[in-house]
Motif scaffolding. Structure first.
Motif, mmCIF file in Angstrom:
data_model
loop_
_atom_site.group_PDB
_atom_site.id
_atom_site.type_symbol
_atom_site.label_atom_id
_atom_site.label_comp_id
_atom_site.label_asym_id
_atom_site.label_seq_id
_atom_site.Cartn_x
_atom_site.Cartn_y
_atom_site.Cartn_z
ATOM 1 N N UNK A 144 33.035 67.720 -100.042
ATOM 2 C CA UNK A 144 32.714 67.100 -99.077
ATOM 3 C C UNK A 144 31.115 67.496 -98.668
ATOM 4 N N UNK A 190 28.049 67.646 -100.947
ATOM 5 C CA UNK A 190 27.477 66.308 -101.230
ATOM 6 C C UNK A 190 26.806 65.525 -99.642
ATOM 7 N N UNK A 191 27.498 66.009 -98.870
ATOM 8 C CA UNK A 191 26.733 65.902 -97.341
ATOM 9 C C UNK A 191 25.571 66.769 -97.080
ATOM 10 N N UNK A 194 23.374 67.813 -99.134
ATOM 11 C CA UNK A 194 22.598 67.258 -99.694
ATOM 12 C C UNK A 194 21.862 66.321 -99.394
#
Lengths: 598, 144
Positions: free
Chosen positions: B34, B37-38, B40
């Motif tokens: 989490x 990806x967050x 990025x």
């Protein structure tokens, strides 16, 4: 089916009362009932026995006293009969001279006079000189000049002034007895003898008859019978015993005893001395006869005791069986209740599990959605803009996003099933909540061609509960009704009213209804009849959980083809609730109306 | 949505309103995937994200650096997010903290608000919503 939650409610209440007594209490109860029965019977027998004992004694005393009087009276009668006759003969012997009486016609005349005055008691008269020769005779037998020198009575009579003989056969060959009076004539003794009619004398004794077996007879000291009788005459030994007892003077004039006779019969004997102790008047009666009334009373008493006993035992058995039945019923209800507890425990466990899973799933779903978002972000870059499949990529990513949202919805519903979002309790107005929810669903209802109608009772008292939870319940019910009626549409009727100490909300639709097989399961979590992906099967179990938590009831009534009604009952706060007030005022107005006679 | 209305552009607009320099954000969550990806995605929107995978790591990171805003997961394995929040509020009282909570843990969220958190969001949440809240928090801080 429609009343099932209510039934469950009653069962629960009933079950609670019997939890403690059911089971091991049953044998104790039987013992208790048994001891009560035994005690009551024992008390009854004791009281009856006491009463019977006293009754027996007083009855025996009464019977004895009665027989005493009877026998005593007859003794006196017989004695006076003898004395009277003796007196008559003595009188004749005194006033007439020997010469007058030796004249046969004079003697005949005397006899006729006696017979006319003494009811033919006297059979004959005779004058006997000192040598025992009968020198004159008047009477029916041809006994003239008979010689009595050797007759036992003569030997006794010549020695005493007067004499009454025992019964004997004599020369005439018939049972009789005589009265003899001795007088002197010129220094020679002579005897005036009269024979007493045996039949007349016998009647005196035979007239003593009491009951069926009571009869009397006379015996002399030797035990020979002086009267005719049907009875077995007492043995000499018994007579001597009686005489012995009587001479001790312990019993006054009469003596009462019981002697076993032949054939095992017990007899009551009453004896009295006659004729200066030479004869014994004996009255005999079977004990069973003398105590007939007592025995009758005894039988009645025994019958009453038996009947009472039967009643007590019957009541005991009835009571035991009734209580046992009740306890068995309690047991069954308790079993049903514990089954229900297990069921709700299972429900809670499922809820817990679901909540755990939901929580764990949230993170991976969040990552998936974010990764999809990341791809979307990257697709914005130049190198991908010209890609032929760009549109398809976007569609797929949007689909991932949508499904992610669905996952989120499911997990959120699961979590609200386990723990409530906003469970803070306020004073809430039920109608207001319904208005809000109806306005929220209005758009959806319009698309589904469903008309929502409301019939809300005004001035309902406030409830103390979480408004979000209540909203959720109403929303779920309305959504379900709309789902059920799609796409054909229909009508939803929402009703509120106050009912005793509860508020009732009904959500009624005229949709297809719920088949009976499904009705029992509709409150179970994950039970759904909606198409895969359309429902989670949690809506109604959440409603059930919320309503049960606030102490209410939710029930469903459904007829296939006609529609379904969900009915929620929410108890009002007990103390100082406005419902109590309004209920009271209702009662007042009712009673007022009655008082006014309207 | 306009076709050229890319995330970058939207973030750019937001940045212009607040600070042209990238927002310095501390992202605390023990869910590595989490966080990756967050961060990025946030970076693409001009936010400078520093990642922390546990409460302890977050505290150590904050000790060495300053941040404009923190996004804090309330449910972590080593320590409760609420404890991290309390420590953060002592270390950097001015820094707004946005909490991420699981569904149904509103109790924890409310507690967090009492302890001075700026706002909270329920996981899983839309990135745009989170970014919105981040910008809002930074803007409010600037105004103060």
């Amino acid at each position: 089916m429609s009343g099932s939650p209510e039934d469950r409610h009653t069962k629960k209440r009933m079950g609670l009362y019997h939890v403690e007594t059911a089971g091991d209490g049953r044998s104790t109860l039987k013992k208790r009932v048994f001891s009560v029965v035994v005690l009551s019977i024992a008390a009854m027998i004791a009281v009856s026995a006491l009463i019977l004992y006293h009754f027996y004694h007083s009855y025996r005393d009464k019977t004895y006293a009665h027989l005493n009087i009877l026998v005593e009276k007859h003794r006196r009668d017989i004695d006076s009969f003898l004395k009277e006759n003796l007196g008559a003969i003595r009188f004749i012997a005194k006033i007439f001279t020997f010469d007058e009486l030796r004249d046969a016609s004079f003697l005949e005349n005397c006899l006729m006079n006696l017979q006319s005055h003494f009811n033919n008691v006297f059979v004959d008269l005779g004058v006997i000189n000192a040598r025992g020769v009968q020198i004159a005779y008047a009477g029916p037998f041809r006994l003239g000049k008979a010689l009595y020198t050797e007759a036992p009575w003569f030997k006794k009579a010549i020695q005493s002034e007067y004499f009454i003989s025992d019964v004997f056969m004599g020369l005439r060959g018939l049972p009789h007895f005589i009265i003899a009076v001795r007088e002197n004539h010129n220094g020679h003794a002579w005897i005036l003898r009269a024979t007493i009619d045996f039949v007349a004398f016998n009647n005196l004794v035979e007239s003593i008859q009491v009951g069926e077996t009571g009869l009397a007879y006379i015996v002399n000291r030797g035990g020979s019978l002086q009267t005719k009788t049907r009875a077995d005459v007492m043995k000499e030994g018994e007579i001597l015993t009686i005489l012995g007892e009587m001479e001790k003077g312990r019993y006054g004039q009469t003596y009462i005893t019981t002697i076993s006779g032949r054939g095992g019969n017990k007899y009551l004997y009453v004896a009295a001395l006659l004729k200066d102790g030479q004869w014994l008047l004996i009255y005999r009666q079977k004990i069973s006869d003398a105590f007939r009334e007592y025995n009758h009373a005894l039988r009645v008493a025994i019958a009453i005791i038996l009947l009472g006993g039967v009643c007590v035992v019957a009541m005991g058995i009835l009571l035991t069986s009734r209580v046992t039945r009740q306890m068995e019923k309690g047991e069954r209800e308790r079993e049903a209740m514990s089954a229900q507890i297990v069921e709700s425990g299972k429900l809670a466990a499922v809820g817990e599990l679901a909540a755990g899973i939901a929580h764990e799933i949230n993170n991976p779903v969040a990552i998936m959605v974010e990764e999809a978002g990341w791809i979307e972000d990257l697709l914005e870059e130049e190198e991908f803009r010209e890609s032929k499949s760009l549109k398809e990529f976007h569609r797929a990513l949007e689909q991932i996003r949508t499904q992610g949202r669905r996952c989120k919805e499911i997990t959120h519903k699961l979590l609200s099933f386990a723990r409530k979002t906003d469970s803070r309790i306020h004073n809430v107005k039920l109608n207001q909540i319904i208005e809000e929810v109806v306005s929220v669903t209005a758009q959806r209802a319009k698309y589904a061609k469903v008309a929502i109608e409301k019939n809300l009772q005004e001035d309902l008292p406030c409830l103390r509960l979480s408004s979000t939870e209540m909203q959720q319940v109403i929303l779920n019910l309305i959504n379900n009704a709309i789902d059920a009626m799609e796409p054909d549409g229909g009508r939803i009727m929402i009703t509120t009213r106050s009912d005793q100490n509860a508020l009732v909300v009904e959500v009624e639709d005229n949709g297809p209804g719920i088949p009976e097989a499904n009705l029992a399961r509709i409150f179970e979590p994950f039970f759904t009849t909606k198409a895969v992906g359309k429902g989670t099967g949690l809506g109604l179990s959440i409603c059930y959980g919320i309503i049960k938590k606030i102490g209410g009831d939710i029930e469903v009534e459904s007829h296939v083809g006609k529609g379904t009604t969900f009915r929620i009952k929410i108890p009002l706060p007990v103390a100082r609730g406005s419902a109590t007030l309004s209920a009271t005022s209702d009662q007042t107005s009712d009673s007022d109306r009655m008082n006014r006679g309207v | 949505m306009k076709k050229d209305d890319t995330p970058q552009e939207r973030s750019q607009e937001a940045l212009q309103e607040t600070n042209s320099e990238g927002i310095r954000l501390l992202l605390v969550d023990d869910e590595a995937g989490f966080v990756e990806v967050l961060s990025k995605r946030m970076a693409k929107r001009g936010i400078r994200v520093t990642k922390a995978h546990s409460g302890t790591e977050a505290i150590q990171t904050l000790r060495k650096n300053d941040f404009d805003v923190t996004v804090l997961d309330l449910k972590m394995e080593d320590m409760e997010g609420i404890e991290v929040l309390k420590i953060f509020k002592k270390m950097a009282p001015e820094m707004p903290v946005i909490m991420l909570t699981g569904h149904g843990s509103n109790q924890a969220a409310r507690e967090g608000m009492q302890w001075g958190a700026h706002d909270y969001l329920t996981k899983p949440c839309e990135l745009e919503e989170l970014v919105e809240k981040i910008f809002e928090a930074v803007r409010e801080r600037k105004e103060r």
